[in-house]
Design a protein around this motif. Sequence first.
Motif, PDB file in Angstrom:
ATOM      1  N   UNK A 157      31.862 -18.948 -46.024  1.00 52.35           N
ATOM      2  CA  UNK A 157      30.730 -18.830 -45.101  1.00 52.35           C
ATOM      3  C   UNK A 157      31.195 -18.678 -43.650  1.00 52.35           C
ATOM      4  N   UNK A 158      30.374 -18.022 -42.846  1.00 49.20           N
ATOM      5  CA  UNK A 158      30.624 -17.857 -41.421  1.00 49.20           C
ATOM      6  C   UNK A 158      29.445 -18.424 -40.642  1.00 49.20           C
ATOM      7  N   UNK A 159      29.719 -19.204 -39.598  1.00 44.68           N
ATOM      8  CA  UNK A 159      28.660 -19.814 -38.793  1.00 44.68           C
ATOM      9  C   UNK A 159      27.932 -18.753 -37.970  1.00 44.68           C
ATOM     10  N   UNK A 160      26.767 -19.118 -37.494  1.00 40.57           N
ATOM     11  CA  UNK A 160      25.967 -18.190 -36.703  1.00 40.57           C
ATOM     12  C   UNK A 160      26.635 -17.754 -35.420  1.00 40.57           C
ATOM     13  N   UNK A 199      24.238 -21.982 -39.647  1.00 42.56           N
ATOM     14  CA  UNK A 199      24.309 -20.626 -40.155  1.00 42.56           C
ATOM     15  C   UNK A 199      23.113 -19.855 -39.607  1.00 42.56           C
ATOM     16  N   UNK A 200      23.300 -18.591 -39.335  1.00 39.48           N
ATOM     17  CA  UNK A 200      22.210 -17.772 -38.821  1.00 39.48           C
ATOM     18  C   UNK A 200      21.894 -16.667 -39.818  1.00 39.48           C
ATOM     19  N   UNK A 201      20.673 -16.678 -40.331  1.00 41.99           N
ATOM     20  CA  UNK A 201      20.232 -15.674 -41.295  1.00 41.99           C
ATOM     21  C   UNK A 201      18.924 -15.091 -40.791  1.00 41.99           C
ATOM     22  N   UNK A 202      18.920 -13.805 -40.534  1.00 42.31           N
ATOM     23  CA  UNK A 202      17.711 -13.148 -40.050  1.00 42.31           C
ATOM     24  C   UNK A 202      17.239 -13.672 -38.708  1.00 42.31           C
ATOM     25  N   UNK A 203      18.171 -14.118 -37.879  1.00 37.70           N
ATOM     26  CA  UNK A 203      17.812 -14.613 -36.566  1.00 37.70           C
ATOM     27  C   UNK A 203      17.359 -16.061 -36.538  1.00 37.70           C
ATOM     28  N   UNK A 204      17.406 -16.728 -37.684  1.00 39.08           N
ATOM     29  CA  UNK A 204      16.985 -18.134 -37.770  1.00 39.08           C
ATOM     30  C   UNK A 204      18.203 -18.997 -38.078  1.00 39.08           C
ATOM     31  N   UNK A 232      17.183 -26.102 -59.006  1.00 36.03           N
ATOM     32  CA  UNK A 232      16.574 -25.278 -57.966  1.00 36.03           C
ATOM     33  C   UNK A 232      17.041 -25.727 -56.586  1.00 36.03           C
ATOM     34  N   UNK A 233      16.729 -24.917 -55.580  1.00 34.57           N
ATOM     35  CA  UNK A 233      17.006 -25.256 -54.181  1.00 34.57           C
ATOM     36  C   UNK A 233      15.696 -25.215 -53.403  1.00 34.57           C
ATOM     37  N   UNK A 234      15.709 -25.796 -52.193  1.00 31.77           N
ATOM     38  CA  UNK A 234      14.513 -25.778 -51.360  1.00 31.77           C
ATOM     39  C   UNK A 234      14.371 -24.435 -50.653  1.00 31.77           C
ATOM     40  N   UNK A 235      13.344 -24.312 -49.812  1.00 29.62           N
ATOM     41  CA  UNK A 235      13.077 -23.053 -49.118  1.00 29.62           C
ATOM     42  C   UNK A 235      14.240 -22.626 -48.230  1.00 29.62           C
ATOM     43  N   UNK A 236      14.885 -23.596 -47.567  1.00 30.54           N
ATOM     44  CA  UNK A 236      16.011 -23.259 -46.691  1.00 30.54           C
ATOM     45  C   UNK A 236      17.164 -22.666 -47.492  1.00 30.54           C
ATOM     46  N   UNK A 237      17.411 -23.209 -48.675  1.00 32.83           N
ATOM     47  CA  UNK A 237      18.465 -22.672 -49.526  1.00 32.83           C
ATOM     48  C   UNK A 237      18.172 -21.236 -49.926  1.00 32.83           C
ATOM     49  N   UNK A 238      16.915 -20.962 -50.247  1.00 28.68           N
ATOM     50  CA  UNK A 238      16.534 -19.604 -50.618  1.00 28.68           C
ATOM     51  C   UNK A 238      16.717 -18.640 -49.452  1.00 28.68           C
ATOM     52  N   UNK A 239      16.426 -19.098 -48.240  1.00 25.51           N
ATOM     53  CA  UNK A 239      16.540 -18.228 -47.071  1.00 25.51           C
ATOM     54  C   UNK A 239      17.991 -18.038 -46.646  1.00 25.51           C
ATOM     55  N   UNK A 240      18.799 -19.086 -46.760  1.00 23.65           N
ATOM     56  CA  UNK A 240      20.212 -18.979 -46.375  1.00 23.65           C
ATOM     57  C   UNK A 240      20.935 -17.968 -47.250  1.00 23.65           C
ATOM     58  N   UNK A 241      20.754 -18.059 -48.568  1.00 25.79           N
ATOM     59  CA  UNK A 241      21.487 -17.188 -49.487  1.00 25.79           C
ATOM     60  C   UNK A 241      20.754 -15.883 -49.776  1.00 25.79           C
ATOM     61  N   UNK A 242      19.460 -15.870 -49.493  1.00 32.79           N
ATOM     62  CA  UNK A 242      18.698 -14.618 -49.413  1.00 32.79           C
ATOM     63  C   UNK A 242      18.898 -13.700 -50.608  1.00 32.79           C
ATOM     64  N   UNK A 243      18.873 -14.293 -51.794  1.00 30.01           N
ATOM     65  CA  UNK A 243      19.040 -13.496 -53.006  1.00 30.01           C
ATOM     66  C   UNK A 243      18.376 -14.250 -54.154  1.00 30.01           C
ATOM     67  N   UNK A 244      17.235 -13.747 -54.604  1.00 31.74           N
ATOM     68  CA  UNK A 244      16.477 -14.455 -55.635  1.00 31.74           C
ATOM     69  C   UNK A 244      17.267 -14.613 -56.927  1.00 31.74           C
TER      70      UNK A 244
END
Length: 259
Positions: A157-160, A199-204, A232-244
């Motif tokens: 992983x790379x930080x934002x 971590x920065x994903x999509x500007x967040x 399962x993971x929470x919403x943040x996990x889904x957004x960080x890895x961004x792959x359903x």
Amino acid sequence: MKKLVLVAAIAATTFGAVSTAQAVEVTTTANANVTTDYKFRGISQTNAGPAFQGGFDAAFSNGFYVGNWNSNVNFPGEGSGLSSGSAGLEMDFYGGYAGSLANGIGYDVGALYYFYEGVPIAAGAPELDTLELYGKVSYGPVYAKLSYAVSEDYFGLTAGNGSTDLSGSTYLDLGYSLPLSDTLSLTAHYGLTTYDKDLNVGGVNYDSYADYSIGATYAISSKYSVTAAYIAVDDDGEKIFNNEQITDGSLVVTFSAKF
């Protein structure tokens, strides 16, 4: 006479120490698993595909232990939060010391090195290989474990802010096991990954995500068991890895054997 007594005392002490050292016993075991999906901290490591896993452990009667565990992996790459995108092998090497206190509290401290073989890494990207120290306490069916990353690389992983140094990231693992019978038990788990740098994903920016599971294990015999768990993971996990494909909650079935 005094010299003979002294020599005898020294000999007894010396051979006693040798005898004690030789009294340390080693117990070796091996394990093998076939699972419908290898999920690590809630994220699929096989692109939602099956995995064959196995390893061995050597436990010493003085409380020390060492071991190795292996699994095939297949990272999707783009959109996964990982810097690579191909199949390979994960090889874990660990060692530590475990024991228990008089009041029934168990403890376990050690180090675990995650080594990835055959997974291509993009030029300039951080390595997947990661070294963590861990400490665990347990009491009856409940346990709490904290893992602390000491390597700069942290699972690719790379930080934002562009930094590849994520040492200091932690993983909190809480679990509970409820035996229903001699052969059937229920398990529940909650995990929290906290990154040393956002971590920065999509500007967040994201500094953590949670994963959880609930399952049941049936012991077919003393050597074989089958486990079914919803992971399962929470919403943040889904957004960080961004792959359903790798973040969606799913039922994972695992057949395990130990020898």
